[in-house]
Scaffold this motif. Structure first.
Motif, short mmCIF file in Angstrom:
data_model
loop_
_atom_site.label_atom_id
_atom_site.label_comp_id
_atom_site.label_asym_id
_atom_site.label_seq_id
_atom_site.Cartn_x
_atom_site.Cartn_y
_atom_site.Cartn_z
N LYS A 145 36.02 -0.15 -31.58
CA LYS A 145 34.85 -0.05 -30.71
C LYS A 145 35.25 0.43 -29.33
O LYS A 145 36.25 -0.03 -28.76
CB LYS A 145 34.16 -1.42 -30.58
CG LYS A 145 33.38 -1.86 -31.81
CD LYS A 145 32.75 -3.21 -31.57
CE LYS A 145 31.99 -3.68 -32.80
NZ LYS A 145 31.44 -5.05 -32.63
N LEU A 146 34.48 1.35 -28.82
CA LEU A 146 34.71 1.83 -27.46
C LEU A 146 33.86 0.97 -26.53
O LEU A 146 32.66 1.19 -26.38
CB LEU A 146 34.32 3.31 -27.36
CG LEU A 146 34.67 4.03 -26.07
CD1 LEU A 146 36.18 4.04 -25.85
CD2 LEU A 146 34.14 5.45 -26.08
N HIS A 147 34.49 -0.02 -25.93
CA HIS A 147 33.73 -0.99 -25.13
C HIS A 147 33.29 -0.41 -23.79
O HIS A 147 32.24 -0.79 -23.26
CB HIS A 147 34.58 -2.25 -24.91
CG HIS A 147 34.89 -2.98 -26.18
ND1 HIS A 147 33.92 -3.67 -26.91
CD2 HIS A 147 36.04 -3.12 -26.89
CE1 HIS A 147 34.47 -4.20 -27.98
NE2 HIS A 147 35.75 -3.88 -28.00
N LYS A 149 31.75 2.50 -22.41
CA LYS A 149 31.07 3.75 -22.77
C LYS A 149 30.53 4.49 -21.55
O LYS A 149 30.08 5.63 -21.67
CB LYS A 149 29.92 3.45 -23.73
CG LYS A 149 30.41 2.76 -25.00
CD LYS A 149 29.63 3.17 -26.21
CE LYS A 149 30.20 2.49 -27.45
NZ LYS A 149 29.85 3.13 -28.69
N LYS A 235 34.37 11.24 -24.29
CA LYS A 235 33.12 10.62 -23.84
C LYS A 235 32.22 11.58 -23.07
O LYS A 235 30.99 11.47 -23.14
CB LYS A 235 33.42 9.41 -22.94
CG LYS A 235 33.80 8.14 -23.68
CD LYS A 235 33.75 6.92 -22.77
CE LYS A 235 34.63 7.03 -21.56
NZ LYS A 235 34.65 5.78 -20.76
N PHE A 260 35.60 9.85 -36.22
CA PHE A 260 35.26 8.50 -35.79
C PHE A 260 35.45 8.33 -34.28
O PHE A 260 34.78 7.49 -33.66
CB PHE A 260 36.08 7.48 -36.58
CG PHE A 260 35.80 7.54 -38.05
CD1 PHE A 260 34.59 7.11 -38.56
CD2 PHE A 260 36.73 8.07 -38.93
CE1 PHE A 260 34.31 7.19 -39.92
CE2 PHE A 260 36.47 8.15 -40.29
CZ PHE A 260 35.25 7.71 -40.79
N ASP A 261 36.34 9.13 -33.68
CA ASP A 261 36.43 9.13 -32.21
C ASP A 261 35.13 9.67 -31.62
O ASP A 261 34.60 9.12 -30.65
CB ASP A 261 37.59 10.01 -31.75
CG ASP A 261 38.95 9.39 -32.06
OD1 ASP A 261 39.00 8.17 -32.31
OD2 ASP A 261 39.95 10.13 -32.06
N GLN A 264 32.44 6.98 -31.94
CA GLN A 264 32.56 5.92 -30.95
C GLN A 264 32.18 6.39 -29.55
O GLN A 264 31.64 5.63 -28.74
CB GLN A 264 33.98 5.34 -30.96
CG GLN A 264 34.25 4.38 -32.09
CD GLN A 264 33.26 3.23 -32.14
OE1 GLN A 264 32.95 2.61 -31.14
NE2 GLN A 264 32.74 2.95 -33.34
N GLU A 266 29.91 8.48 -29.07
CA GLU A 266 28.48 8.76 -29.22
C GLU A 266 28.14 10.19 -28.80
O GLU A 266 27.16 10.44 -28.10
CB GLU A 266 27.64 7.74 -28.47
CG GLU A 266 27.80 6.32 -29.03
CD GLU A 266 26.95 5.28 -28.32
OE1 GLU A 266 26.10 5.68 -27.49
OE2 GLU A 266 27.14 4.07 -28.59
N ALA A 323 27.82 4.03 -34.44
CA ALA A 323 29.03 3.54 -33.78
C ALA A 323 29.25 2.05 -34.04
O ALA A 323 30.40 1.59 -34.13
CB ALA A 323 28.96 3.82 -32.28
N LYS A 324 28.18 1.31 -34.15
CA LYS A 324 28.30 -0.13 -34.44
C LYS A 324 28.76 -0.36 -35.87
O LYS A 324 29.45 -1.33 -36.17
CB LYS A 324 26.96 -0.82 -34.21
CG LYS A 324 26.54 -0.88 -32.75
CD LYS A 324 25.15 -1.49 -32.61
CE LYS A 324 24.70 -1.47 -31.14
NZ LYS A 324 23.30 -1.97 -30.99
N CYS A 327 33.34 1.11 -37.14
CA CYS A 327 34.34 0.71 -36.16
C CYS A 327 35.44 -0.05 -36.88
O CYS A 327 35.22 -0.63 -37.94
CB CYS A 327 33.71 -0.16 -35.06
SG CYS A 327 33.01 -1.72 -35.66
#
Length: 343
Positions: A145-147, A149, A235, A260-261, A264, A266, A323-324, A327
């Motif tokens: 998870k990318l906390h 963002k 990002k 998947f990067d 995460q 988005e 994304a949720k 992960c």
């Protein structure tokens, strides 16, 4: 799970510093490429495994399997095989049939004897199960998870100004992965910048291509960097690219880490029509699939994507849910099950 982990690999002149919360061993090898490298690496790995304390051996891909298998039999230790890809079908081997035959012989000798196997997607798992009759679990190489963002606006302005930003990233940007076409398409795009970040066999060619086509203001190529730094670029991107061709079975079945990067981070995706990637993008409605990688057609597709603000917004919204779901915090449960029930 309270295991004491030791990671063994190799160190190259351009290897980044490694900081892990477990022990690491990096071997400096005399040979860097091809048959001499693999021979030296396997021999050195064998002797490392011979004299090191071990309870479980975990082999990452076919190029480490033989010494792990021999040691597991010699010491009667459990062996886990993590197949990162369809190794015998990679482009580098399909062009070298004699070398491919050697790797296929090693795989054919060992694979039917394996009891704990996992790979990165169901297409490869089904391929191996059909070929060798061995149960193959699926653990996708999904990003954590990318906390954080939020975007650093100053960094974004410095990197892309007011332009749309495309990103193509990965540590295996080799031949037939669409990087050359991505560079060439920038001739036909305005107010857009492309970042290519990572390494691979075609990097020198890409840099020459950028120079020859006079695209230095439109295409920025950066060498591999720590994951956290890479995600800062990802990002702020507006579109993530994955453009593998169907020149070999490994690419046809591929499910690259960068997918998947992008999820995460988005950012919507534009992907080539490879089985696993296209399925993931279409099922979650998080991007677009393109059948042809001709540079002008790629540029036309990207122009259409940014012009259709409604469909772009829908993809962005769907990425929040996706994304949720995709992960590592969720995916790792499958890995835990394998080690809880190791045979």
């Amino acid at each position: 799970m309270n295991y004491e982990v030791i990671l063994i690999g190799r160190k190259l002149p351009d290897s980044l510093p490694i900081h892990r919360n477990y022990r690491t061993i990096r071997m400096k090898l005399l040979f860097k490429k091809k048959v001499f490298f693999y021979a030296e690496f396997n021999i050195r790995l064998f002797f490392k495994l011979l004299f090191i304390k071990k309870d479980i051996l975990l082999s990452n891909d076919l190029d480490t399997l033989l010494p792990n298998f021999i040691i597991s039999r010699f010491f009667n230790k459990k062996l886990v095989y993590d197949s990162h890809e369809l190794f015998t079908e990679v482009g580098e081997l399909t062009h070298r049939p004699f070398v491919q035959k050697i790797w296929k012989s090693i795989e054919k000798f060992i694979f039917p004897k394996l009891k704990n196997v996992y790979t990165v997607n169901s297409s490869i798992a089904n391929f191996y199960h059909k070929k060798y009759g061995v149960k193959v679990n699926v653990i996708r190489n999904i990003a954590p998870k990318l906390h954080q963002k939020s975007i650093d606006l100053d960094f974004a302005k410095k990197i892309k100004s007011n332009k749309k930003m495309l990103i193509l990233q990965g540590s295996g940007l080799n031949i037939d992965r669409g990087a050359e076409e991505a560079v060439k398409m920038m001739q036909y795009l305005d107010n857009t910048i492309l970042y290519i970040i990572g390494n691979g066999d075609v990097f020198k060619k890409l840099k020459d291509l950028v120079t020859n086509l006079n695209l230095k203001d439109k295409v920025i190529i950066k060498d591999k960097m720590p994951y956290k730094a890479l995600m800062e670029y990802t990002k702020i991107s507006d579109l993530g690219l994955s453009l593998d061709k169907n020149t070999n079975l490994n690419y046809e079945y591929s499910l690259p880490n960068k997918i998947f990067d992008y999820i995460q981070a988005e950012i919507p995706l534009l992907v080539s029509n490879r089985i696993e990637v296209a399925k993931l993008v279409s099922e979650n409605n998080i991007g677009w699939i393109i059948n042809e990688l001709e540079p002008k057609k790629l540029a036309k597709k990207i122009t259409e994507i940014f012009e259709n603000k409604q469909s772009y917004f829908i993809a962005k919204q769907n990425l929040k849910t996706t994304a949720k779901k995709y992960c590592w915090e969720n995916e790792k449960q499958q890995l835990i099950k394998i080690f809880q029930n190791i045979k």
